[in-house]
Design a protein around this motif. Structure first.
Motif, PDB file in Angstrom:
ATOM      1  N   ILE A   1      -9.139  -3.721   1.807  1.00  0.00           N
ATOM      2  CA  ILE A   1      -8.138  -3.811   2.073  1.00  0.00           C
ATOM      3  C   ILE A   1      -8.014  -3.908   4.063  1.00  0.00           C
ATOM      4  CG2 ILE A   1      -5.664  -2.896   2.961  1.00  0.00           C
ATOM      5  CD1 ILE A   1      -4.872  -2.035   0.360  1.00  0.00           C
ATOM      6  N   LEU A   2      -8.950  -3.256   4.089  1.00  0.00           N
ATOM      7  CA  LEU A   2      -8.900  -2.946   5.203  1.00  0.00           C
ATOM      8  C   LEU A   2     -10.250  -4.719   5.621  1.00  0.00           C
ATOM      9  CD1 LEU A   2     -10.013   0.836   6.369  1.00  0.00           C
ATOM     10  CD2 LEU A   2      -8.591  -1.361   6.958  1.00  0.00           C
TER      11      LEU A   2
ATOM     12  N   ARG B   1      -9.759   5.240  -4.889  1.00  0.00           N
ATOM     13  CA  ARG B   1      -8.756   4.530  -3.799  1.00  0.00           C
ATOM     14  C   ARG B   1      -9.572   4.538  -2.596  1.00  0.00           C
ATOM     15  NH1 ARG B   1      -6.463   9.963  -5.577  1.00  0.00           N
ATOM     16  NH2 ARG B   1      -4.461   9.043  -7.605  1.00  0.00           N
ATOM     17  N   MET B   2     -10.623   5.059  -2.058  1.00  0.00           N
ATOM     18  CA  MET B   2     -11.357   4.691  -0.696  1.00  0.00           C
ATOM     19  C   MET B   2     -11.748   3.661  -1.097  1.00  0.00           C
ATOM     20  SD  MET B   2     -10.981   7.278   1.243  1.00  0.00           S
ATOM     21  CE  MET B   2     -12.332   6.790   2.440  1.00  0.00           C
TER      22      MET B   2
ATOM     23  N   ASN C   1     -10.624   9.526  -6.385  1.00  0.00           N
ATOM     24  CA  ASN C   1     -10.621   9.656  -4.950  1.00  0.00           C
ATOM     25  C   ASN C   1     -11.597   8.432  -4.308  1.00  0.00           C
ATOM     26  OD1 ASN C   1      -8.570  11.051  -4.664  1.00  0.00           O
ATOM     27  ND2 ASN C   1      -9.425  12.795  -3.981  1.00  0.00           N
TER      28      ASN C   1
ATOM     29  N   CYS D   1       0.987  -0.911   0.353  1.00  0.00           N
ATOM     30  CA  CYS D   1      -0.664  -0.210   0.343  1.00  0.00           C
ATOM     31  C   CYS D   1       1.096   0.882   0.336  1.00  0.00           C
ATOM     32  CB  CYS D   1      -1.057   0.427   1.468  1.00  0.00           C
ATOM     33  SG  CYS D   1      -1.990  -1.306   1.277  1.00  0.00           S
TER      34      CYS D   1
ATOM     35  N   LEU E   1     -10.169   1.566  -2.866  1.00  0.00           N
ATOM     36  CA  LEU E   1      -9.755  -0.004  -2.854  1.00  0.00           C
ATOM     37  C   LEU E   1      -8.633  -0.158  -1.252  1.00  0.00           C
ATOM     38  CD1 LEU E   1      -7.326  -2.127  -3.802  1.00  0.00           C
ATOM     39  CD2 LEU E   1      -6.363  -0.047  -4.413  1.00  0.00           C
ATOM     40  N   ALA E   2      -8.889   1.063  -0.664  1.00  0.00           N
ATOM     41  CA  ALA E   2      -9.139   1.079   1.067  1.00  0.00           C
ATOM     42  C   ALA E   2     -10.386   0.713   1.586  1.00  0.00           C
ATOM     43  CB  ALA E   2      -8.880   2.448   1.432  1.00  0.00           C
ATOM     44  N   GLY E   3     -10.943   0.432   1.727  1.00  0.00           N
ATOM     45  CA  GLY E   3     -12.338  -0.942   2.067  1.00  0.00           C
ATOM     46  C   GLY E   3     -11.889  -2.027   1.864  1.00  0.00           C
TER      47      GLY E   3
END
Length: 187
Positions: A155-156, A148-149, A145, A15, A151-153
Motif C-alpha cells: 500500500i505504501l 500484514r506488514m 503479522n 485500511c 500488505l502495508a508495504g
C-alpha cells in the motif's frame, strides 16, 4: 483521473475501516468449538476457541455458568479467542459457553459445548495429536503479522507511486510554460 486527495482518503478508509459491530444494538452470538475435539482421551491437550463475527474488546469463557477466564483483545481486527485448558482430565470436563463484549455491551452466550473425557490411556506412541502451546500460537501470530506488514508495504508503494506521478505531472506542466532558453514566457 481521480484527485490525489480523494484516492488517499479512499485508501485510508479501506485500511482503517471497521465492520459494523452491531445491528439494532444487539451483538451476534459467538461460536464455540475445541481443538482437537470435544470428546477426548484423558491426557490430550485441549484448547477451547470462541469466535465472534465482529471484533471484540473482551471474551469470557464460562464453565457451568461461572466465569473462569477472560481474554482482553489487543487488536481491533481479531475475532477469535483461545482458551488453553491443558490436558483433559475429570476437572476439565463439563459444559462451556462463551460471550464477548464490545464497548460495554455483552453478546448473548454461545451454544453450550460439552467437553467429555473417555477413559483410555494415551501413550506417546499412540497419540497422533500435537500439543497446542502458546509458543506455536506465537509463531502463527508472527506469520500473520508478516503478511500484514507486507500488505502495508504494498500500500505504501502504491501511495508513493501516486505521489510520484503527481509530482512528475506538476513538474511537467510547470516546464511547459518555459521557453527553450530556460526563461518563463512572461519574462
Amino acid at each position: 483521473m481521480f484527485p490525489l486527495h480523494s484516492i488517499s482518503i479512499l485508501v485510508l478508509m479501506i485500511c482503517l475501516g471497521q465492520p459494523t459491530r452491531m445491528q439494532d444494538g444487539h451483538l451476534p452470538r459467538p461460536y464455540i468449538f475445541t481443538e482437537p475435539g470435544n470428546v477426548l482421551p484423558r491426557g490430550i491437550p485441549v484448547v477451547i476457541m470462541c469466535k465472534s463475527p465482529v471484533g471484540f474488546d473482551r471474551f469470557r469463557l464460562e464453565k457451568e455458568n461461572l466465569r473462569i477466564i477472560d481474554v482482553i483483545n489487543s487488536s481491533s481486527s481479531k475475532t477469535e479467542a483461545r482458551f488453553y485448558l491443558g490436558r483433559v482430565s475429570k476437572d476439565t470436563v463439563g459444559h462451556y459457553r462463551c460471550l464477548y463484549e464490545v464497548k460495554n455491551t455483552w453478546s448473548p452466550r454461545s451454544e453450550t459445548l460439552v467437553l467429555e473425557v473417555i477413559h483410555e490411556d494415551t501413550t506417546p506412541a499412540s497419540a497422533t495429536i500435537t500439543e497446542v502451546t502458546p509458543g506455536s500460537t506465537l509463531q502463527s501470530y508472527k506469520v500473520w503479522n508478516g503478511v500484514r506488514m507486507a500488505l502495508a508495504g504494498v500500500i505504501l508503494l502504491f501511495l508513493g507511486a501516486i505521489i510520484g506521478e503527481a509530482c512528475y505531472s506538476q513538474q511537467k506542466s510547470t516546464d511547459s510554460f518555459r521557453t527553450p532558453g530556460g526563461h518563463n514566457q512572461g519574462d
